[in-house]
Design an enzyme around this catalytic site. Structure first.
Site, PDB file in Angstrom:
ATOM      1  N   HIS A   1      41.520  32.670  44.178  1.00 41.38           N
ATOM      2  CA  HIS A   1      40.395  33.315  43.482  1.00 41.38           C
ATOM      3  C   HIS A   1      40.387  32.921  42.006  1.00 41.38           C
ATOM      4  O   HIS A   1      39.374  32.450  41.474  1.00 41.38           O
ATOM      5  CB  HIS A   1      40.528  34.833  43.644  1.00 41.38           C
ATOM      6  CG  HIS A   1      39.534  35.641  42.869  1.00 41.38           C
ATOM      7  ND1 HIS A   1      38.623  36.483  43.476  1.00 41.38           N
ATOM      8  CD2 HIS A   1      39.309  35.775  41.539  1.00 41.38           C
ATOM      9  CE1 HIS A   1      37.886  37.071  42.555  1.00 41.38           C
ATOM     10  NE2 HIS A   1      38.285  36.664  41.372  1.00 41.38           N
ATOM     11  N   GLU A   2      41.510  33.154  41.322  1.00 48.00           N
ATOM     12  CA  GLU A   2      41.551  32.929  39.884  1.00 48.00           C
ATOM     13  C   GLU A   2      41.440  31.444  39.544  1.00 48.00           C
ATOM     14  O   GLU A   2      40.783  31.069  38.573  1.00 48.00           O
ATOM     15  CB  GLU A   2      42.835  33.511  39.303  1.00 48.00           C
ATOM     16  CG  GLU A   2      42.929  35.029  39.392  1.00 48.00           C
ATOM     17  CD  GLU A   2      41.769  35.747  38.721  1.00 48.00           C
ATOM     18  OE1 GLU A   2      41.197  35.204  37.754  1.00 48.00           O
ATOM     19  OE2 GLU A   2      41.424  36.852  39.178  1.00 48.00           O
TER      20      GLU A   2
ATOM     21  N   HIS B   1      37.970  30.083  39.157  1.00 51.79           N
ATOM     22  CA  HIS B   1      37.212  30.461  37.963  1.00 51.79           C
ATOM     23  C   HIS B   1      37.235  29.385  36.880  1.00 51.79           C
ATOM     24  O   HIS B   1      36.313  29.313  36.059  1.00 51.79           O
ATOM     25  CB  HIS B   1      37.780  31.746  37.368  1.00 51.79           C
ATOM     26  CG  HIS B   1      37.293  33.004  38.013  1.00 51.79           C
ATOM     27  ND1 HIS B   1      35.965  33.245  38.296  1.00 51.79           N
ATOM     28  CD2 HIS B   1      37.972  34.126  38.413  1.00 51.79           C
ATOM     29  CE1 HIS B   1      35.843  34.444  38.846  1.00 51.79           C
ATOM     30  NE2 HIS B   1      37.043  34.992  38.934  1.00 51.79           N
TER      31      HIS B   1
ATOM     32  N   ASP C   1      32.037  36.205  39.309  1.00 52.05           N
ATOM     33  CA  ASP C   1      32.353  37.410  40.078  1.00 52.05           C
ATOM     34  C   ASP C   1      31.062  38.188  40.291  1.00 52.05           C
ATOM     35  O   ASP C   1      30.770  39.155  39.589  1.00 52.05           O
ATOM     36  CB  ASP C   1      33.377  38.280  39.333  1.00 52.05           C
ATOM     37  CG  ASP C   1      34.767  37.687  39.332  1.00 52.05           C
ATOM     38  OD1 ASP C   1      35.189  37.180  40.387  1.00 52.05           O
ATOM     39  OD2 ASP C   1      35.430  37.723  38.284  1.00 52.05           O
TER      40      ASP C   1
END
Length: 578
Positions: free
Chosen positions: A303-304, A307, A316
């Site tokens: 997920h991170e 980014h 998000d």
């Protein structure tokens, strides 16, 4: 039962303290939130300044150029009670924001600033109940947000906060060790071991996700459950975008030097600064998460990493599996840009496949309009018109036929009519019960062919009459056909798109492919229909009644009829449509 929130509205007002700013001035934004309903609301503060600046909450543009966000973005779990604010009816709450600290705005000119959230999690229940409802797809309350745009002018250009003014300037410098081992800040030895295990699993997640996307054949992508679950309806450009994202995520995790810092006071899973790869800050929820599975440590790292602007530059838009599933349905474009959607596709829990779903059989009379009685199914042959009859198609049954208009998408009035009355010079034995019909292509264009038993005739569209010298034996003039495919066709159709220049004859559960230019059947046939015609539903893998190429607005489709139903085949995607 969830209470009705259709009459609840929130108003956001944005106002800068000045109309224009000079070089050293700070741009201060006043963010006001008003409850325009007649009831007290509990409002989730995430993605608003009331939760500090923990996300890219504004769209900032100058002369059409988007200003990069410089702050942190977070992976969050279930909100705490303190993450909600209470706002009475007609009440307003305000927060001043030091705007210039969070966006890189070096260019002189007018800046347009808009609040990005068009809907917010809010409801009339108290925060404990709102927290319980959060993430439940059918129960969660979402309220519409109305917001103005704020404009300010920067009189003089400034130095970019991104060093040379580009995101690439934030990349780690080359020349480090060839083996990219992670670095740790404020992490115990035990925590470092856990992070290494999670990173290894994240590499596997990213690689498997990438392999699943690349390995799915084109015809399966249209309906693959795993893709559709998290990214919504298939579109080639979006699918390619996600595939490239996982290329970069995997490359970052496997080959770049990741850095991890523990932040014991932070309650979220983790956060990063998108312009500062490849450093991840870990919070309390990360340490409480399982190594793998839903909302796992490995998934949080995926997920991170997504980014980072130099990786996938995800946003998000929503959090949680329920929110991501709903986003895939309502806004596939945002789903392919959503970090949690990337994480859940990678975690794949519960496990879903990239296998195709079967197409749908439709009731013919429900979608083919104005079909007369007796011609709502059970067709024996179908054919598109040529020459002066282009734009029409014909359905044959017994000794009668009807004419359908593609542009109007309805059957012409006055039908059915007898074949013998309007199809001229047809020889004895070819006035009823055709097996199949087909238009010629290439050097055979302008002719159409009617097949019956082991014979066929040729019809000239411009002359509007059958050519002399027919019927002839199929096996004598259609070259290289194997035994068993010289008579008794069920249906025939011309290919389109990537299959243009070929035609297909179907019989039982087998088919052959014929090349118009070579004027012979391609080698390697017959083949089983279900092996090469993809996503066919049960009952549509043999014994078609008739087949027809789409025309006009339906030119990219092929139609296969059986009984009172039909399926539609997409030539470009090479699969039956759902």
């Amino acid at each position: 039962m969830s209470k009705d929130v259709s009459n609840l509205n929130l108003q956001v007002n944005l106002a800068f303290d000045k109309v224009s700013y000079k070089g050293k001035d700070k741009q201060q934004l006043l963010f006001s939130l008003t409850n325009e309903s007649d009831q007290t609301l509990s409002i989730l503060k995430w993605h608003t300044p009331f939760d500090d600046f923990k996300g890219d909450m504004f769209q900032v543009e100058c002369a059409g150029k988007k200003a990069p966000y410089l702050g942190a973005v977070y992976k969050r779990g279930i909100p705490a009670i303190g993450d909600f604010l209470i706002l009475g009816p007609g009440k307003t709450i305000e927060r001043a924001v030091d705007f210039a600290e969070h966006y890189d705005m070096p260019d002189a000119g007018h800046y347009n600033v808009q609040f990005r959230q068009h809907r917010m999690q809010a409801g009339v229940e108290e925060p404990p109940m709102m927290r319980k409802k959060y993430g439940k797809r059918k129960a969660a309350s979402v309220v519409t947000v109305k917001a103005n745009a704020a404009i300010f002018k920067l009189d003089v250009p400034l130095k970019s906060k991104l060093a040379d003014g580009t995101v690439s300037a934030m990349m780690p410098k080359a020349g480090g060790p060839s083996k990219k081992v992670p670095t740790f800040i404020n992490c115990t030895a035990a925590q470092q071991t856990i992070i290494k295990d999670a990173l290894a699993k994240a590499v596997i997640y990213a690689k498997e996700a990438n392999t699943a996307l690349k390995g799915a054949p084109t015809w399966a992508r249209l309906s693959a459950r795993r893709y559709k679950e998290w990214y919504g309806s298939y579109k080639k450009s979006r699918y390619n975008e996600v595939t490239v994202d996982y290329d970069k995520i995997w490359d970052a995790l496997a080959n770049k030097q990741m850095s991890f810092e523990d932040k014991p006071a932070e309650t979220a899973y983790a956060y990063v600064y998108p312009t500062q790869p490849y450093k991840i800050y870990l919070g309390q929820a990360f340490w409480a998460a399982p190594l793998t599975g839903t909302d796992s440590k490995a998934g949080a790292i995926v997920h991170e990493t997504s980014h980072f602007i130099v990786v996938a530059s995800t946003d998000d838009h929503v959090y949680g599996q329920a929110g991501c599933r709903a986003l895939a349905i309502s806004n596939p474009a945002n789903a392919t840009d959503n970090a949690d959607s990337h994480e859940y596709f990678a975690e794949n829990n519960p496990p879903l496949t990239m296998d195709a779903l079967p197409g749908t059989a439709f009731v013919t009379s429900a979608l083919w309009k104005n079909l007369p009685a007796g011609f709502q199914g059970g067709f024996e042959a179908a054919l598109n018109g040529g020459g002066n009859f282009s734009g029409k198609c014909y359905f044959f049954k017994g000794d009668q036929y009807i004419k359908y208009d593609w542009a109007k998408d309805k059957a012409d009035p006055g039908y059915p009519k007898k074949i013998s009355d309007n199809w001229h010079n047809m020889p004895a034995g070819f006035l009823d019960h055709f097996d199949a019909a087909l238009n010629g292509q290439g050097s055979f264009a302008g002719k159409c062919y009617f097949f019956k038993g082991d014979s066929y005739i040729r019809y000239d569209w411009n002359a509007d009459r059958a050519d002399a010298g027919y019927p002839k034996k199929i096996g004598d003039s259609w070259h290289n056909l194997p035994d068993g495919f010289k008579s008794g066709f069920n249906a025939a159709i011309n290919g389109n798109g990537p299959f243009a220049g070929k035609c297909y004859f179907f019989k039982g559960n087998m088919y052959v492919r014929y090349d118009w230019v070579a004027d012979r059947m391609d080698a390697g046939y017959p083949k089983k229909i279900e092996d090469n015609w993809h996503c066919l539903p049960d009952g549509y893998k043999d014994n078609f009644d008739a087949a027809l190429e789409g025309d006009k607005q339906f030119v990219t489709k092929g139609y296969f009829f059986k009984g009172n139903n039909y399926i539609r085949y997409n030539w470009e995607d090479d699969c039956a449509e759902i």
